[in-house]
Design a protein around this motif. Structure first.
Motif, short mmCIF file in Angstrom:
data_model
loop_
_atom_site.label_atom_id
_atom_site.label_comp_id
_atom_site.label_asym_id
_atom_site.label_seq_id
_atom_site.Cartn_x
_atom_site.Cartn_y
_atom_site.Cartn_z
N ARG A 45 -1.33 -38.10 -47.92
CA ARG A 45 -2.58 -39.09 -48.03
C ARG A 45 -3.22 -39.27 -46.69
O ARG A 45 -4.50 -39.42 -46.63
CB ARG A 45 -2.04 -40.33 -48.28
N HIS A 46 -2.20 -39.22 -45.80
CA HIS A 46 -2.96 -39.52 -44.28
C HIS A 46 -3.46 -38.10 -43.51
O HIS A 46 -3.87 -38.33 -42.30
CB HIS A 46 -2.06 -40.37 -43.27
N ARG A 47 -3.35 -36.89 -44.12
CA ARG A 47 -3.53 -35.87 -43.68
C ARG A 47 -2.99 -35.55 -42.39
O ARG A 47 -3.66 -35.26 -41.34
CB ARG A 47 -5.09 -35.74 -43.54
N THR A 48 -1.58 -35.68 -42.19
CA THR A 48 -0.86 -35.60 -40.98
C THR A 48 -0.75 -34.40 -40.42
O THR A 48 -0.30 -33.53 -41.30
CB THR A 48 0.37 -36.20 -41.35
N VAL A 49 -0.92 -33.98 -39.17
CA VAL A 49 -1.04 -32.79 -38.50
C VAL A 49 -0.04 -32.83 -37.51
O VAL A 49 0.36 -31.76 -37.06
CB VAL A 49 -2.33 -32.23 -37.93
N ASP A 50 0.48 -33.92 -37.14
CA ASP A 50 1.69 -33.89 -36.09
C ASP A 50 2.78 -34.87 -36.48
O ASP A 50 2.63 -35.55 -37.49
CB ASP A 50 1.01 -34.63 -35.04
N ASP A 51 3.94 -34.82 -35.71
CA ASP A 51 5.08 -35.54 -36.13
C ASP A 51 5.76 -35.76 -34.79
O ASP A 51 5.62 -35.00 -33.76
CB ASP A 51 5.85 -34.73 -37.15
N VAL A 52 6.99 -36.60 -34.83
CA VAL A 52 7.60 -36.91 -33.62
C VAL A 52 8.59 -35.64 -33.17
O VAL A 52 8.80 -34.98 -34.31
CB VAL A 52 8.31 -38.05 -33.90
#
Ligand code: 9D3
Length: 248
Positions: A45-52
């Motif tokens: 939903r948030h169109r996430t391209v990065d992570d921890v």
């Protein structure tokens, strides 16, 4: 030649393609460049391209799946690329020789990184090459991708208006450019050298070659490759060195 550029800032890349030599190459059909928004290859939903980062520490890491999906989709729609290049500070240095070599490739995909880093599996499983444009820190790969597309495109026949500009380019000849002048003949206390006003083409040619050699020796001795000079160039180099000998 086909380029596909994958980025989270498509408008930034499109702006850089819309002017100058590259845009002309596109208009003339010599180049086809498509820009792909990495976020269209996300599934959440948030169109996430990065992570921890695994293991902890500061900053975020670019997730591998959206980049892998982007390359898959490009392969489906545009054919299997000849190289998939990850732009990163850890890459091999991009230079003139590399630009000439790559201008023979039919289809190049460029992956632009952002954030602190990119998941290592993009390097090992998605990209075929990794390039840097120099030893300075950029905020991401977008400007580097534009640099690479520009430098390669200049070598495609018809992209640069006058092919002599490409052939005589300083890095093609291995020497820095000679000084250029246009009207007026006097400006800011500087006079155009008489030889350039003389109309003696052979004198002009020799003056320019001497000036190129002087400049290269002075500013970029690392580029000075005596072996690549012709007999006249070597004789001129001796002359310049003798001159400098007398001065010191
Ligand atoms: C703040 C993060 N840095 C920690 C040491 C590493 C870092 C990561 C990502 C530094 C810069 C970048 C973004 N740069 C590029 O993606 C990049 C780049 C560059 O910075 N210099 C020269 N060529 C290139 S090609 C891509």
């Amino acid at each position: 030649m086909k380029f596909d550029i994958v980025t989270i800032f498509p408008r930034m890349v499109e702006a850089g393609l819309a002017e100058g030599v590259v845009s002309r190459g596109i208009e003339r059909g010599i180049l086809s460049v498509q820009v792909h928004d990495l976020r269209t290859y996300t599934t959440d939903r948030h169109r996430t391209v990065d992570d921890v980062p695994y293991g902890g520490g500061p900053g975020m890491v670019m997730k591998p799946e959206p980049l892998a999906r982007a390359v898959e989709d490009i392969t489906q729609r545009r054919g299997t690329p000849t190289s998939v290049i990850l732009l990163s500070p850890q890459g091999r240095r991009f230079d003139h020789a590399e630009a000439v070599r790559m201008s023979a490739l039919p289809h190049v995909v460029l992956l632009c990184g952002r954030y602190e880093g990119i998941d290592e599996r993009v390097r090992t499983g998605v990209a075929t090459d990794e390039l840097s444009i120099g030893d300075f820190v950029l905020s991401g790969g977008e400007l580097a991708a534009l640099v690479v597309v520009d430098a390669i495109s200049r070598h495609l026949p018809g992209v640069v208006g006058d092919a002599r500009s490409v052939a005589e380019d300083s890095f093609s000849r291995g020497l820095l450019d000679y000084p250029h002048y246009t009207r007026p003949s006097e400006f800011a206390g500087g006079q155009v050298p008489d030889v350039l006003l003389s109309g003696h083409h052979e004198d002009v040619r020799r003056w320019r070659k001497m000036a190129s050699l002087r400049r290269t020796l002075e500013r970029r001795p690392d580029l000075m490759n005596i072996a690549s000079l012709d007999d006249e160039g070597r004789a001129m180099l001796d002359e310049i060195r003798n001159e400098q000998e007398r001065k010191s």
